[in-house]
Design a protein around this motif. Structure first.
Motif, PDB file in Angstrom:
ATOM      1  N   LEU A  49       0.823  -1.063  -0.053  1.00 36.55           N
ATOM      2  CA  LEU A  49      -0.112   0.126  -0.039  1.00 36.55           C
ATOM      3  C   LEU A  49       1.024   1.200   0.002  1.00 36.55           C
ATOM      4  O   LEU A  49       0.562   2.121  -0.655  1.00 36.55           O
ATOM      5  N   ALA A  50       1.757   1.383   0.733  1.00 35.58           N
ATOM      6  CA  ALA A  50       2.781   2.481   0.875  1.00 35.58           C
ATOM      7  C   ALA A  50       3.519   2.713  -0.395  1.00 35.58           C
ATOM      8  O   ALA A  50       3.673   3.917  -0.725  1.00 35.58           O
ATOM      9  N   GLU A  51       4.105   1.647  -0.937  1.00 37.24           N
ATOM     10  CA  GLU A  51       4.856   1.682  -2.126  1.00 37.24           C
ATOM     11  C   GLU A  51       3.812   2.004  -3.579  1.00 37.24           C
ATOM     12  O   GLU A  51       4.099   3.032  -3.994  1.00 37.24           O
ATOM     13  N   GLY A  52       2.622   1.654  -3.315  1.00 34.01           N
ATOM     14  CA  GLY A  52       1.856   2.020  -4.553  1.00 34.01           C
ATOM     15  C   GLY A  52       1.174   3.294  -4.203  1.00 34.01           C
ATOM     16  O   GLY A  52       0.609   3.928  -5.253  1.00 34.01           O
TER      17      GLY A  52
ATOM     18  N   LEU B  22      -6.100   7.457  -7.707  1.00 27.30           N
ATOM     19  CA  LEU B  22      -5.772   7.250  -6.428  1.00 27.30           C
ATOM     20  C   LEU B  22      -6.126   5.633  -5.917  1.00 27.30           C
ATOM     21  O   LEU B  22      -5.390   5.392  -5.348  1.00 27.30           O
ATOM     22  N   PHE B  23      -7.010   5.413  -6.464  1.00 25.87           N
ATOM     23  CA  PHE B  23      -7.602   4.022  -6.382  1.00 25.87           C
ATOM     24  C   PHE B  23      -6.350   2.902  -6.748  1.00 25.87           C
ATOM     25  O   PHE B  23      -6.162   1.899  -5.942  1.00 25.87           O
ATOM     26  N   GLU B  24      -5.672   2.892  -7.726  1.00 26.23           N
ATOM     27  CA  GLU B  24      -4.729   2.485  -8.202  1.00 26.23           C
ATOM     28  C   GLU B  24      -3.554   2.542  -7.470  1.00 26.23           C
ATOM     29  O   GLU B  24      -2.727   1.517  -7.161  1.00 26.23           O
ATOM     30  N   ARG B  25      -3.092   4.033  -6.977  1.00 27.27           N
ATOM     31  CA  ARG B  25      -2.077   3.975  -6.349  1.00 27.27           C
ATOM     32  C   ARG B  25      -2.051   3.232  -4.892  1.00 27.27           C
ATOM     33  O   ARG B  25      -1.207   3.011  -4.324  1.00 27.27           O
TER      34      ARG B  25
ATOM     35  N   LEU C 212      -6.639   3.917   7.489  1.00 29.36           N
ATOM     36  CA  LEU C 212      -5.778   4.158   6.295  1.00 29.36           C
ATOM     37  C   LEU C 212      -4.610   4.260   6.631  1.00 29.36           C
ATOM     38  O   LEU C 212      -3.678   3.590   5.948  1.00 29.36           O
ATOM     39  N   ALA C 213      -4.269   4.772   7.775  1.00 25.41           N
ATOM     40  CA  ALA C 213      -2.891   4.985   8.220  1.00 25.41           C
ATOM     41  C   ALA C 213      -2.272   3.428   8.748  1.00 25.41           C
ATOM     42  O   ALA C 213      -1.021   3.267   8.649  1.00 25.41           O
TER      43      ALA C 213
ATOM     44  N   ILE D 291      -3.995  10.142   2.759  1.00 22.05           N
ATOM     45  CA  ILE D 291      -5.091  10.045   3.804  1.00 22.05           C
ATOM     46  C   ILE D 291      -5.751  11.198   3.587  1.00 22.05           C
ATOM     47  O   ILE D 291      -7.224  11.410   3.549  1.00 22.05           O
ATOM     48  N   ALA D 292      -5.140  12.386   3.406  1.00 17.43           N
ATOM     49  CA  ALA D 292      -5.702  14.027   3.404  1.00 17.43           C
ATOM     50  C   ALA D 292      -6.743  13.973   1.873  1.00 17.43           C
ATOM     51  O   ALA D 292      -7.952  14.470   1.866  1.00 17.43           O
ATOM     52  N   GLY D 293      -6.105  13.327   0.920  1.00 18.62           N
ATOM     53  CA  GLY D 293      -6.730  13.368  -0.148  1.00 18.62           C
ATOM     54  C   GLY D 293      -7.943  12.481  -0.310  1.00 18.62           C
ATOM     55  O   GLY D 293      -9.048  12.963  -0.831  1.00 18.62           O
ATOM     56  N   ILE D 294      -7.771  11.468   0.207  1.00 20.23           N
ATOM     57  CA  ILE D 294      -9.022  10.592   0.388  1.00 20.23           C
ATOM     58  C   ILE D 294     -10.251  11.305   1.220  1.00 20.23           C
ATOM     59  O   ILE D 294     -11.481  11.250   0.864  1.00 20.23           O
ATOM     60  N   ALA D 295      -9.916  11.886   2.448  1.00 24.58           N
ATOM     61  CA  ALA D 295     -10.738  12.617   3.310  1.00 24.58           C
ATOM     62  C   ALA D 295     -11.345  13.849   2.259  1.00 24.58           C
ATOM     63  O   ALA D 295     -12.538  14.084   2.426  1.00 24.58           O
ATOM     64  N   ALA D 296     -10.388  14.408   1.637  1.00 22.91           N
ATOM     65  CA  ALA D 296     -11.147  15.454   0.790  1.00 22.91           C
ATOM     66  C   ALA D 296     -12.275  15.051  -0.080  1.00 22.91           C
ATOM     67  O   ALA D 296     -13.155  15.768  -0.378  1.00 22.91           O
ATOM     68  N   LEU D 297     -11.940  13.753  -0.604  1.00 20.71           N
ATOM     69  CA  LEU D 297     -12.946  13.089  -1.439  1.00 20.71           C
ATOM     70  C   LEU D 297     -14.374  12.811  -0.798  1.00 20.71           C
ATOM     71  O   LEU D 297     -15.287  13.125  -1.554  1.00 20.71           O
TER      72      LEU D 297
END
Length: 130
Positions: free
Chosen positions: A5-8, A16-19, A103-104, A113-119
């Motif tokens: 997960l961290a590497e992706g 973001l889903f793929e990352r 997520l963490a 995590i902030a990007g996901i929260a923003a969505l």
């Protein structure tokens, strides 16, 4: 799992889903998330009598789509799904805290995590009803 997960999460050429690792990563986060939410006395009551396995499947599809998955989400709107549940702002905020912690725990960095929260935060108006 955590390492992948961290590497992706480092590439910016993909969604973001793929990352974050696609369906397996989202499913793992959903498992962690519901483990936390269902163990929280302030939130557990919202899930009494709910088919949690079905809810997890829908949540994984929903989160996946929100993050850029091309797989369609066949579920109801957030407003429809939460109608009549009397979700408070405090409960919503607590769920967001559990999501960020999940997520963490899965190895995502603070920026992701902030990007996901923003969505997902704009959905608050459709979820909070009390």
């Amino acid at each position: 799992m955590t390492e992948s997960l961290a590497e992706g999460a480092e590439s910016t050429d993909v969604t973001l889903f793929e990352r974050i690792g696609g369906e397996p990563a989202v499913a793992a986060v959903v498992e962690i998330f519901y483990g936390r939410v269902l163990a929280d006395p302030a939130l557990a009551g919202y899930f009494e009598g709910v088919d949690v396995a079905r809810l997890k499947r829908h949540q994984a599809l929903f989160v996946g789509q929100a993050l850029g998955s091309r797989k369609p989400f066949p579920g109801r709107t957030m407003r429809q799904a939460h109608a009549g549940l009397v979700v408070t702002e405090a409960a919503f905020d607590r769920v967001v805290e559990h999501l960020a912690a999940s997520l963490a725990e899965a190895g995502l960095d603070d920026e992701t995590i902030a990007g996901i929260a923003a969505l997902l935060l704009p959905l608050k108006a459709d979820i909070v009803t009390a």
